[in-house]
Write a protein that holds these residues in place. Structure first.
Motif, mmCIF file in Angstrom:
data_model
loop_
_atom_site.group_PDB
_atom_site.id
_atom_site.type_symbol
_atom_site.label_atom_id
_atom_site.label_comp_id
_atom_site.label_asym_id
_atom_site.label_seq_id
_atom_site.Cartn_x
_atom_site.Cartn_y
_atom_site.Cartn_z
ATOM 1 N N MET A 1 0.829 -1.214 0.000
ATOM 2 C CA MET A 1 0.000 0.000 0.000
ATOM 3 C C MET A 1 0.861 1.260 0.000
ATOM 4 O O MET A 1 0.550 2.259 -0.642
ATOM 5 C CB MET A 1 -0.915 -0.004 1.238
ATOM 6 N N GLY A 2 1.966 1.186 0.730
ATOM 7 C CA GLY A 2 2.854 2.344 0.768
ATOM 8 C C GLY A 2 3.452 2.637 -0.595
ATOM 9 O O GLY A 2 3.624 3.805 -0.968
ATOM 10 N N GLU A 3 3.728 1.573 -1.361
ATOM 11 C CA GLU A 3 4.281 1.756 -2.702
ATOM 12 C C GLU A 3 3.263 2.437 -3.613
ATOM 13 O O GLU A 3 3.618 3.285 -4.433
ATOM 14 C CB GLU A 3 4.688 0.401 -3.277
ATOM 15 N N PHE A 4 1.993 2.062 -3.455
ATOM 16 C CA PHE A 4 0.930 2.668 -4.266
ATOM 17 C C PHE A 4 0.863 4.169 -4.027
ATOM 18 O O PHE A 4 0.838 4.967 -4.971
ATOM 19 C CB PHE A 4 -0.408 2.006 -3.928
ATOM 20 N N PHE A 5 0.828 4.570 -2.769
ATOM 21 C CA PHE A 5 0.744 5.995 -2.449
ATOM 22 C C PHE A 5 2.000 6.746 -2.887
ATOM 23 O O PHE A 5 1.924 7.915 -3.271
ATOM 24 C CB PHE A 5 0.484 6.189 -0.950
ATOM 25 N N GLN A 6 3.127 6.074 -2.841
ATOM 26 C CA GLN A 6 4.360 6.707 -3.310
ATOM 27 C C GLN A 6 4.282 6.949 -4.818
ATOM 28 O O GLN A 6 4.694 8.012 -5.319
ATOM 29 C CB GLN A 6 5.560 5.825 -2.987
ATOM 30 N N GLN A 7 3.733 5.981 -5.569
ATOM 31 C CA GLN A 7 3.552 6.161 -7.008
ATOM 32 C C GLN A 7 2.595 7.315 -7.299
ATOM 33 O O GLN A 7 2.829 8.119 -8.212
ATOM 34 C CB GLN A 7 3.011 4.868 -7.634
ATOM 35 N N VAL A 8 1.530 7.379 -6.535
ATOM 36 C CA VAL A 8 0.556 8.469 -6.710
ATOM 37 C C VAL A 8 1.212 9.814 -6.449
ATOM 38 O O VAL A 8 1.054 10.764 -7.235
ATOM 39 C CB VAL A 8 -0.659 8.262 -5.774
ATOM 40 N N PRO A 26 2.953 12.260 -21.289
ATOM 41 C CA PRO A 26 2.765 10.856 -21.696
ATOM 42 C C PRO A 26 3.682 9.886 -20.961
ATOM 43 O O PRO A 26 3.227 8.833 -20.494
ATOM 44 C CB PRO A 26 3.074 10.880 -23.197
ATOM 45 N N ASP A 27 4.968 10.215 -20.845
ATOM 46 C CA ASP A 27 5.892 9.323 -20.138
ATOM 47 C C ASP A 27 5.507 9.192 -18.672
ATOM 48 O O ASP A 27 5.638 8.104 -18.082
ATOM 49 C CB ASP A 27 7.323 9.846 -20.258
ATOM 50 N N ALA A 28 5.041 10.298 -18.090
ATOM 51 C CA ALA A 28 4.659 10.244 -16.679
ATOM 52 C C ALA A 28 3.409 9.390 -16.474
ATOM 53 O O ALA A 28 3.286 8.673 -15.476
ATOM 54 C CB ALA A 28 4.412 11.663 -16.155
ATOM 55 N N LEU A 29 2.466 9.446 -17.443
ATOM 56 C CA LEU A 29 1.199 8.741 -17.291
ATOM 57 C C LEU A 29 1.268 7.268 -17.679
ATOM 58 O O LEU A 29 0.297 6.537 -17.492
ATOM 59 C CB LEU A 29 0.118 9.434 -18.142
ATOM 60 N N LYS A 30 2.410 6.838 -18.221
ATOM 61 C CA LYS A 30 2.524 5.457 -18.706
ATOM 62 C C LYS A 30 2.799 4.453 -17.596
ATOM 63 O O LYS A 30 3.103 3.283 -17.873
ATOM 64 C CB LYS A 30 3.641 5.352 -19.753
ATOM 65 N N GLY A 31 2.692 4.858 -16.362
ATOM 66 C CA GLY A 31 2.969 3.943 -15.253
ATOM 67 C C GLY A 31 1.824 2.977 -15.023
ATOM 68 O O GLY A 31 1.088 2.611 -15.941
ATOM 69 N N ALA A 32 1.633 2.591 -13.786
ATOM 70 C CA ALA A 32 0.574 1.653 -13.433
ATOM 71 C C ALA A 32 -0.794 2.305 -13.620
ATOM 72 O O ALA A 32 -0.948 3.523 -13.480
ATOM 73 C CB ALA A 32 0.759 1.180 -11.996
ATOM 74 N N TYR A 33 -1.789 1.485 -13.909
ATOM 75 C CA TYR A 33 -3.137 1.969 -14.245
ATOM 76 C C TYR A 33 -3.765 2.769 -13.108
ATOM 77 O O TYR A 33 -4.130 3.937 -13.281
ATOM 78 C CB TYR A 33 -4.016 0.773 -14.608
ATOM 79 N N TRP A 34 -3.900 2.164 -11.934
ATOM 80 C CA TRP A 34 -4.654 2.812 -10.869
ATOM 81 C C TRP A 34 -3.970 4.046 -10.292
ATOM 82 O O TRP A 34 -4.658 5.051 -10.013
ATOM 83 C CB TRP A 34 -4.995 1.808 -9.764
ATOM 84 N N PRO A 35 -2.655 4.041 -10.092
ATOM 85 C CA PRO A 35 -2.040 5.308 -9.664
ATOM 86 C C PRO A 35 -2.295 6.447 -10.650
ATOM 87 O O PRO A 35 -2.537 7.594 -10.248
ATOM 88 C CB PRO A 35 -0.544 4.958 -9.577
ATOM 89 N N VAL A 37 -4.913 6.743 -12.764
ATOM 90 C CA VAL A 37 -6.325 7.144 -12.672
ATOM 91 C C VAL A 37 -6.563 7.990 -11.426
ATOM 92 O O VAL A 37 -7.266 9.009 -11.467
ATOM 93 C CB VAL A 37 -7.236 5.896 -12.675
ATOM 94 N N VAL A 38 -5.986 7.581 -10.307
ATOM 95 C CA VAL A 38 -6.176 8.325 -9.053
ATOM 96 C C VAL A 38 -5.598 9.732 -9.160
ATOM 97 O O VAL A 38 -6.231 10.710 -8.743
ATOM 98 C CB VAL A 38 -5.530 7.562 -7.872
ATOM 99 N N VAL A 39 -4.415 9.866 -9.739
ATOM 100 C CA VAL A 39 -3.783 11.189 -9.850
ATOM 101 C C VAL A 39 -4.614 12.113 -10.740
ATOM 102 O O VAL A 39 -4.868 13.275 -10.388
ATOM 103 C CB VAL A 39 -2.348 11.059 -10.409
ATOM 104 N N VAL A 40 -5.057 11.613 -11.889
ATOM 105 C CA VAL A 40 -5.866 12.455 -12.772
ATOM 106 C C VAL A 40 -7.203 12.796 -12.106
ATOM 107 O O VAL A 40 -7.711 13.911 -12.246
ATOM 108 C CB VAL A 40 -6.074 11.770 -14.140
ATOM 109 N N ALA A 41 -7.770 11.854 -11.349
ATOM 110 C CA ALA A 41 -9.008 12.130 -10.623
ATOM 111 C C ALA A 41 -8.805 13.240 -9.592
ATOM 112 O O ALA A 41 -9.656 14.124 -9.424
ATOM 113 C CB ALA A 41 -9.518 10.859 -9.946
#
Length: 260
Positions: A1-8, A26-35, A37-41
């Motif tokens: 979970m900590g890794e997820f929030f760090q990615q966000v 584009p390069d920044a957004l090419k990471g994991a799907y949910w991080p 989506v959460v950042v853009v949200a």
């Protein structure tokens, strides 16, 4: 979970730090799907629900996300639902903030993080267009941040506001995301015939962002020109002249002539 929030957090910092440099998105957004989506949200919510979010790159970021989603073959439907919810909640927060602060918000002095002139412009726009301004403002930078606040301060009926809010949020998110998602497969080949085989929309995000910003600002420019023309016409109209009263009428009726 900590890794997820760090990615966000890392992605959010990258987008905010490069909000004037769309080539980096584009390069920044090419990471994991949910991080992603959460950042853009979060950015969509902040731009529509927080007065300090007026500078965030809503339209162009959504189109870029659509392009990245097509290239990565991401689930676009779930992404749209999440971002629509963020946009609707953002406007709702803006409305209740305006309702809570009331008219005194318009007297707040201008500062680096509070643009009073943008707020007053949004008020004039809302006064002229009423409820439909909630939908139109979704496609106008700055206006989408301030119009919900104005609607709340004006005590607009919440049920009507919510209906316009949902229509505007769904239309904005779906149009921007789907435009980006289908831009590459539909436009790349025709544009290669014009600009050469090396051309790709995905490689021209900076130009695409400028086009999107121009299209987003166009309604404001058209509105300004129409209002300016209307005011000129009203100013050119001659003032209504008072009806002249004849001398005889001013003196009143003449007495009848005496009989012989």
């Amino acid at each position: 979970m900590g890794e997820f929030f760090q990615q966000v957090w890392d992605l959010l910092c990258t987008i905010v730090a490069n909000f004037k440099n769309p080539e980096a998105w584009p390069d920044a957004l090419k990471g994991a799907y949910w991080p992603t989506v959460v950042v853009v949200a979060v950015i969509v919510f902040a731009e529509t629900g927080l007065l300090v979010g007026f500078f965030l790159p809503g339209d162009s970021l959504l189109v870029t996300l659509g392009i990245v989603a097509y290239a990565a073959q991401w689930d676009i439907v779930t992404m749209m639902v999440v971002l629509m919810a963020a946009a609707i909640v953002g406007d709702t927060v803006g409305y209740w903030f305006g309702a809570k602060t009331g008219p005194r918000l318009f007297n707040r002095p201008q500062s680096r993080w509070f643009k009073r002139d943008h707020l007053l412009a949004a008020k004039a726009f809302f006064d002229r267009h009423g409820g439909k301004a909630i939908v139109i403002a979704r496609f106008m930078p700055f206006a989408r941040t301030f119009v919900p606040v104005v609607a709340g301060a004006a005590r607009m009926n919440y049920r009507w506001f919510f209906a316009y809010n949902v229509i505007g949020g769904v239309a904005w998110i779906s149009s921007m995301l789907l435009f980006g998602y289908f831009a590459v497969p539909l436009l790349d080949e025709p544009l290669k015939k014009v600009f050469g085989d090396d051309f790709s929309i995905a490689k021209k995000i900076d130009i695409l962002a400028l086009v999107i910003i121009a299209l987003s600002v166009m309604p404001m420019v058209i509105h300004y020109l129409v209002e300016r023309r209307r005011k000129k016409r009203e100013a050119a109209k001659p003032a209504a002249e008072p009806v002249a009263v004849g001398a005889g009428a001013a003196e009143g009726p003449h007495p009848p002539a005496p009989s012989p």
